[in-house]
Enzyme design. Structure first.
Site, short mmCIF file in Angstrom:
data_model
loop_
_atom_site.label_atom_id
_atom_site.label_comp_id
_atom_site.label_asym_id
_atom_site.label_seq_id
_atom_site.Cartn_x
_atom_site.Cartn_y
_atom_site.Cartn_z
N HIS A 1 0.47 -1.58 0.36
CA HIS A 1 -0.02 -0.37 0.27
C HIS A 1 0.96 1.13 0.08
CE1 HIS A 1 -3.46 2.72 0.47
NE2 HIS A 1 -3.19 3.17 1.62
N ASP B 254 -15.01 2.63 7.01
CA ASP B 254 -14.28 3.61 6.99
C ASP B 254 -14.41 4.84 6.35
OD1 ASP B 254 -11.04 4.86 6.85
OD2 ASP B 254 -11.34 3.98 4.54
N ARG C 23 -13.90 12.87 6.32
CA ARG C 23 -13.04 13.67 6.46
C ARG C 23 -12.51 14.69 5.19
NH1 ARG C 23 -9.43 8.62 7.67
NH2 ARG C 23 -7.89 10.47 7.95
N SER D 229 -8.05 4.32 9.75
CA SER D 229 -8.67 4.06 8.40
C SER D 229 -7.35 2.74 6.88
CB SER D 229 -8.14 5.26 7.38
OG SER D 229 -8.48 5.25 6.06
N LYS E 166 -8.46 -1.51 6.27
CA LYS E 166 -8.68 -2.00 5.19
C LYS E 166 -7.45 -3.09 4.94
CE LYS E 166 -8.86 2.32 3.40
NZ LYS E 166 -9.16 3.41 3.40
N1 URA Z 1 -5.49 6.66 2.88
C1 URA Z 1 -6.55 5.99 3.42
O1 URA Z 1 -7.51 4.77 2.87
N2 URA Z 1 -7.24 7.12 4.24
C2 URA Z 1 -6.75 7.44 4.65
O2 URA Z 1 -7.17 8.14 6.34
C3 URA Z 1 -5.68 8.40 4.19
C4 URA Z 1 -5.44 7.68 3.06
#
Ligand code: URA
Length: 409
Positions: free
Chosen positions: A82, A161, A168, A183, A187
């Site tokens: 990621h 999320d 957000r 967050s 995932k």
């Molecule tokens: N990417 C995400 O999935 N969440 C965040 O809070 C910031 C970047």
């Protein structure tokens, strides 16, 4: 329990219990807590932070709000990667086939671009025919067959999320290290991989602006991963300047191919890819980074990595020969003599977005063939008339001023 008491508790810098977090956040998912109350709680979190325990609990609440992917039908260690997001970041297109060519399983869900940062799924979609909507079964079968699949989010992963992130995004509450850690990790854990590498981008073109925040994020991601028995490694990489030369979907696919074919070995893009791929191989095979780097370089030099890329694209229906970049090109010439002091990643990202490579509004269409190719790098000398960058232009003619991206002294 009472939402106002919970908000006040965080305002007073006190730790929230798991039950309080669950009450507020699940209540928001279920439309029992109003968005203005959640915004207020999020802002209190941005300002006062969260303890490690709160961060772990919130991640768990995010994970449990939806489904998790079961990858047990894929044999062997599954590794995921990621990036916290940046400009010109095409590393997944390069790293995933390299790692798969070495027998490490990649079963990956990627995202779309957010604002001026491009997403892997948009880049893959710039290849005509490429299917980014594999079902779970198709994805697992493909990984068992060829060792690699990359798709958009299939299952209902961490829906809480998703709802919180959207809030957000419009309430100035994205930039909180514990919220970012929860967050992203929710995932990653929900998508089922055993080992995870996170590329934490730091700089003006990234969410994380300084190295202290990057270290804190790295620490939180590792303790969250360990809670779920996942090995997490992090790399901190520079996003003050774009990664590589190309910014824009098809242009980035073209650049990724050139790296997979062994070009640009002195570039920072190659260096980042080598580190990422070597860490993934090292985690999966339990070997040192040095040994893993040799395997990675060998895979590129022998053409194995590129063959795996072609196999992957064709398995998902993509036709590389039909991939197009805009034929309307404009060379931006330097009007000054001097040295390039900086190439501002954020400004290049915004320029590319203004050309149509990224969405400005939710329902905008992406123009896959447009973007920017940098012809110079930081530190290069330039003469009047030298090409600084090349614009690939589509229908949008009101793009930003490309000269703003370069500081020449
Ligand atoms: N990417 C995400 O999935 N969440 C965040 O809070 C910031 C970047």
């Amino acid at each position: 329990m009472n939402i106002i008491e919970i908000i006040n508790k965080k305002k007073d810098k006190l730790e929230l219990s798991r039950e309080e977090l669950e009450y507020a956040f699940m209540g928001y998912l279920n439309d029992e807590i109003e968005s203005y109350q959640m915004s207020s709680l999020l802002m209190a979190i941005v300002l006062n932070g969260m303890t490690d325990e709160e961060t772990i609990n919130l991640t768990d609440i995010f994970i449990n709000s939806g489904d998790t992917l079961d990858l047990s039908n894929i044999e062997g260690i599954k590794v995921d990667k990621h990036s916290t997001g940046g400009i010109g970041d095409k590393t997944t297109l390069i790293v995933a086939p390299i790692v798969a060519s070495l027998g490490v399983k990649i079963c990956k869900m990627s995202g779309r671009g957010l604002g001026y940062t491009g997403g892997t799924i948009d880049k893959l979609e710039s290849i005509p025919g490429f299917n980014v909507s594999l079902t779970e079964e198709e994805m697992i079968n493909q990984v068992n067959r060829i060792g690699i699949a990359i798709t958009g989010q299939t299952k209902n992963l961490a829906p809480l999320d998703k709802k919180i992130y959207a809030l957000r995004d419009v309430t100035g509450t994205v930039e909180s290290i514990p919220l970012i850690a929860s967050s992203i990790m929710s995932k990653k854990i929900a998508s089922g991989a055993d080992k995870i590498i996170i590329d934490i981008k730091v700089g003006n073109g990234a969410l994380i602006k300084n190295i202290e925040d990057a270290h804190h994020l790295s620490y939180l991601m590792q303790i969250i991963g360990n809670r779920y028995g996942r090995e997490v490694r992090t790399l901190t990489t520079n996003m003050n300047t774009p990664l590589g030369k190309a910014v824009g979907n098809s242009l980035e696919v073209v650049e990724a191919i050139s790296i997979l074919r062994g070009k640009g070995k002195n570039s920072y893009l190659y260096k980042v890819c080598l580190e990422l791929a070597a860490n993934m191989v090292s985690m999966a095979k339990g070997i040192s980074i040095e040994e893993s780097k040799l395997l990675v370089e060998n895979s590129i030099d022998t053409g194995l990595a590129y063959s795996k890329f072609l196999e992957f694209v064709s398995a998902q229906g993509g036709n590389l020969l039909d991939t197009k970049v805009s034929s309307n090109v404009l060379a931006i010439k330097s009007t000054k003599k001097g040295t390039i002091k900086s190439i501002n990643a954020l400004k290049v990202g915004m320029l590319s977005q203004s050309l149509g490579a990224g969405k400005e509004k939710m329902d905008d269409q992406i123009d896959y063939g447009v973007g920017v190719v940098l012809n110079k790098q930081e530190g290069d000398e330039v003469w009047v008339g030298d090409t600084l960058c090349t614009l690939y232009i589509g229908d949008k003619k009101d793009y930003l001023d490309p000269y703003e991206c370069f500081e020449i002294e």
